[in-house]
Design an enzyme around this catalytic site. Structure first.
Site, PDB file in Angstrom:
ATOM      1  N   CYS A  86       4.766  -0.235  -6.250  1.00 18.02           N
ATOM      2  CA  CYS A  86       5.067   0.758  -5.218  1.00 18.02           C
ATOM      3  C   CYS A  86       5.593   1.824  -5.930  1.00 18.02           C
ATOM      4  O   CYS A  86       5.400   3.009  -5.606  1.00 18.02           O
ATOM      5  CB  CYS A  86       4.945   0.348  -3.388  1.00 18.02           C
ATOM      6  SG  CYS A  86       3.643  -1.067  -2.654  1.00 18.02           S
ATOM      7  N   HIS A  96       7.662   7.020  -0.338  1.00 15.71           N
ATOM      8  CA  HIS A  96       6.686   6.046  -0.625  1.00 15.71           C
ATOM      9  C   HIS A  96       5.536   6.051   0.746  1.00 15.71           C
ATOM     10  O   HIS A  96       6.689   5.734   1.808  1.00 15.71           O
ATOM     11  CB  HIS A  96       7.079   5.501  -0.815  1.00 15.71           C
ATOM     12  CG  HIS A  96       5.975   3.937  -1.083  1.00 15.71           C
ATOM     13  ND1 HIS A  96       4.232   3.971  -0.781  1.00 15.71           N
ATOM     14  CD2 HIS A  96       6.235   2.522  -0.551  1.00 15.71           C
ATOM     15  CE1 HIS A  96       3.298   2.733  -1.369  1.00 15.71           C
ATOM     16  NE2 HIS A  96       4.849   2.002  -0.655  1.00 15.71           N
ATOM     17  N   ASN A 127      -0.558   1.928   3.069  1.00 19.01           N
ATOM     18  CA  ASN A 127      -0.230   1.767   2.045  1.00 19.01           C
ATOM     19  C   ASN A 127      -1.034   1.848   1.246  1.00 19.01           C
ATOM     20  O   ASN A 127      -1.255   0.340   0.924  1.00 19.01           O
ATOM     21  CB  ASN A 127       1.010   1.046   2.352  1.00 19.01           C
ATOM     22  CG  ASN A 127       1.850   0.160   0.787  1.00 19.01           C
ATOM     23  OD1 ASN A 127       1.782   1.434  -0.149  1.00 19.01           O
ATOM     24  ND2 ASN A 127       2.252  -0.773   1.315  1.00 19.01           N
TER      25      ASN A 127
HETATM   26  N1  COA Z   1      -1.576  -8.353  14.253  1.00 20.75           N
HETATM   27  C1  COA Z   1      -0.931  -8.812  15.364  1.00 20.75           C
HETATM   28  N2  COA Z   1       0.089  -9.674  15.085  1.00 20.75           N
HETATM   29  C2  COA Z   1       0.595  -9.635  14.057  1.00 20.75           C
HETATM   30  C3  COA Z   1       0.266  -9.216  12.717  1.00 20.75           C
HETATM   31  C4  COA Z   1      -0.635  -7.908  13.378  1.00 20.75           C
HETATM   32  N3  COA Z   1      -1.199  -7.624  12.157  1.00 20.75           N
HETATM   33  N4  COA Z   1       1.027  -9.589  11.513  1.00 20.75           N
HETATM   34  C5  COA Z   1       2.281  -9.981  12.015  1.00 20.75           C
HETATM   35  N5  COA Z   1       2.354  -9.968  13.733  1.00 20.75           N
HETATM   36  C6  COA Z   1       2.749 -10.786  14.528  1.00 20.75           C
HETATM   37  C7  COA Z   1       3.395 -12.227  13.667  1.00 20.75           C
HETATM   38  O1  COA Z   1       2.100 -13.521  13.720  1.00 20.75           O
HETATM   39  C8  COA Z   1       4.203 -12.683  14.588  1.00 20.75           C
HETATM   40  O2  COA Z   1       3.974 -13.685  16.203  1.00 20.75           O
HETATM   41  P1  COA Z   1       5.014 -14.223  16.869  1.00 20.75           P
HETATM   42  O3  COA Z   1       5.846 -13.074  17.390  1.00 20.75           O
HETATM   43  O4  COA Z   1       4.279 -15.383  17.978  1.00 20.75           O
HETATM   44  O5  COA Z   1       5.255 -15.006  14.973  1.00 20.75           O
HETATM   45  C9  COA Z   1       5.139 -10.993  15.515  1.00 20.75           C
HETATM   46  O6  COA Z   1       3.862 -10.270  14.919  1.00 20.75           O
HETATM   47  C10 COA Z   1       6.216 -10.453  14.750  1.00 20.75           C
HETATM   48  O7  COA Z   1       6.004 -10.352  13.340  1.00 20.75           O
HETATM   49  P2  COA Z   1       7.266  -9.875  12.154  1.00 20.75           P
HETATM   50  O8  COA Z   1       6.739 -10.289  11.078  1.00 20.75           O
HETATM   51  O9  COA Z   1       8.966 -10.189  12.776  1.00 20.75           O
HETATM   52  O10 COA Z   1       6.317  -8.262  12.874  1.00 20.75           O
HETATM   53  P3  COA Z   1       7.245  -6.864  11.893  1.00 20.75           P
HETATM   54  O11 COA Z   1       7.889  -6.720  13.237  1.00 20.75           O
HETATM   55  O12 COA Z   1       8.507  -7.724  11.144  1.00 20.75           O
HETATM   56  O13 COA Z   1       6.688  -6.541  11.423  1.00 20.75           O
HETATM   57  C11 COA Z   1       5.517  -5.789   8.831  1.00 20.75           C
HETATM   58  C12 COA Z   1       5.641  -6.878  10.062  1.00 20.75           C
HETATM   59  C13 COA Z   1       4.754  -6.380   7.987  1.00 20.75           C
HETATM   60  C14 COA Z   1       4.540  -4.773   9.398  1.00 20.75           C
HETATM   61  C15 COA Z   1       6.855  -5.439   9.041  1.00 20.75           C
HETATM   62  O14 COA Z   1       8.188  -6.463   8.724  1.00 20.75           O
HETATM   63  C16 COA Z   1       7.106  -4.105   7.697  1.00 20.75           C
HETATM   64  O15 COA Z   1       6.741  -2.949   7.837  1.00 20.75           O
HETATM   65  N6  COA Z   1       7.792  -4.535   6.622  1.00 20.75           N
HETATM   66  C17 COA Z   1       7.138  -3.605   5.868  1.00 20.75           C
HETATM   67  C18 COA Z   1       6.807  -4.194   5.205  1.00 20.75           C
HETATM   68  C19 COA Z   1       6.187  -2.649   4.024  1.00 20.75           C
HETATM   69  O16 COA Z   1       5.853  -1.792   4.499  1.00 20.75           O
HETATM   70  N7  COA Z   1       6.070  -3.429   2.473  1.00 20.75           N
HETATM   71  C20 COA Z   1       5.489  -3.080   1.624  1.00 20.75           C
HETATM   72  C21 COA Z   1       6.565  -1.903   0.898  1.00 20.75           C
HETATM   73  S1  COA Z   1       5.968  -1.433  -0.438  1.00 20.75           S
END
Ligand code: COA
Length: 325
Positions: free
Chosen positions: A115, A252, A282
């Site tokens: 990325c 980004h 993304n």
């Molecule tokens: N739809 C619904 N629920 C989802 C889901 C989806 N697509 N993906 C995950 N969940 C659920 C999880 O299973 C979890 O459920 P639980 O509480 O019952 O276990 C809950 O949502 C919270 O999950 P979590 O991983 O803690 O969510 P989060 O708030 O951290 O959001 C991301 C997840 C991926 C959106 C977030 O961590 C993020 O944006 N991270 C950066 C990722 C990124 O941008 N990477 C690229 C960089 S180049």
């Protein structure tokens, strides 16, 4: 003191035709439009058609950038293409673009910083131009991430999209001050101790297949905000500028929350942040050049504006670039 600067003189983008709304993903994946929107800001993304390759997206973006610059392929003497989803392991996707745009001389190669790839590619093109190895360089970010997603992992598959953007840089003389047009500074960083936070579980020398994206989302999130703000501030300081000088922050486009937290840390108000994540998702290395092209079309980035770009991705690899358009 007279110096050579790599000055932006044209950009273009291409997005595959197929628009996939969050609601469409929710038909087959245990997710919802509300969850994706509130956690990421993403509303829709584009997916490449069957048989549509990263080079196909790149070639259209490249031609549009050439049109925008009033140039033809033979005017370009270097292509630096950032991608983590090349057509093939080799040859480089860049050489496919080289052939398609009728660029008979010069050289073309791919670079891989996931990325952060576009920022890394910009720094390479800048060095080539400033050391006289190229007069006009095309920097491309292009991805077909839809090919490397695990559709059973809702934590990753809802985040990514496909697309390509291209920016043409040309050698021009500057005064060596921050008032010059062109790339004013870059800052590149990586830390391989964080390989396991974001990676693909395959490759030519491991499984012999492409693999799919694996990510520790929350960990990546925390690193992203801190590292992006730091690299942005470093690049600005190197350019002899401060956040008050930034006309446009072009981050980004991974996640709206990361973008707004980073902007707040840097002290750049959201009115000066270019946001396209809602429409593109993304798109990894393609996200910044796509956003530049959209911002130019919206009339946001004008000649003379200071643009701060910053990105982070697998590696972890991250960095920033300051460009006076
Ligand atoms: N739809 C619904 N629920 C989802 C889901 C989806 N697509 N993906 C995950 N969940 C659920 C999880 O299973 C979890 O459920 P639980 O509480 O019952 O276990 C809950 O949502 C919270 O999950 P979590 O991983 O803690 O969510 P989060 O708030 O951290 O959001 C991301 C997840 C991926 C959106 C977030 O961590 C993020 O944006 N991270 C950066 C990722 C990124 O941008 N990477 C690229 C960089 S180049």
């Amino acid at each position: 003191m007279s110096v050579i600067r790599a000055v932006a003189c044209g950009c273009g983008r291409y997005l595959p035709e197929r628009v996939v709304e969050n609601a469409e993903l929710a038909l087959t994946i245990d997710t919802s439009d509300a969850w994706i929107r509130t956690r990421t800001g993403i509303e829709r993304r584009r997916f490449a058609a069957e048989g549509e390759k990263t080079s196909d997206l790149s070639i259209v973006a490249a031609r549009r950038a050439l049109d925008d610059a009033g140039m033809t392929g033979s005017d370009i003497d270097a292509i630096v293409l950032a991608t983590a989803t090349p057509d093939q392991t080799f040859p480089s996707t860049a050489t496919r673009v080289q052939a398609a745009i009728g660029m008979s001389g010069g050289f073309a190669f791919d670079i891989q910083a996931v990325c952060a790839g576009f920022v890394f590619a910009l720094a390479q093109a800048d060095a080539l131009i400033r050391t006289g190895q190229a007069r006009r360089a095309m920097v491309i970010g292009a991805e077909t991430f839809s090919r490397i997603l695990d559709w059973n992992d809702r934590g990753t598959c809802v985040l990514f999209g496909d697309g390509a953007g291209a920016l043409i840089l040309e050698a021009r003389e500057g005064e060596g001050t921050s008032a010059d047009r062109g790339l004013l500074a870059t800052d590149l960083r990586s830390d391989g101790r964080y390989n396991e936070l974001l990676y693909v579980d395959g490759g030519p020398s491991t499984t012999g297949s492409a693999g799919v994206v694996r990510m520790a989302g929350q960990e990546v999130f925390k690193h992203a905000v801190l590292k992006l703000a730091e690299t942005g501030a470093t690049a600005l300081a190197r350019a002899g500028l401060g956040t008050a000088d930034v006309d446009w922050l072009v981050p980004h486009q991974a996640n709206l929350r990361i973008m707004s937290m980073t902007a707040a840390k840097l002290g750049v108000p959201m009115e000066r942040v270019v946001v396209t994540v809602q429409d593109h998702g993304n798109t990894s290395a393609a996200s910044i050049p796509l956003a530049l092209s959209v911002a130019r079309e919206r009339g946001q980035i004008r000649e003379g504006d200071v643009v701060l770009m910053e990105a982070i991705g697998g590696g972890l690899a991250w960095g920033a670039a300051v460009l006076r358009w």
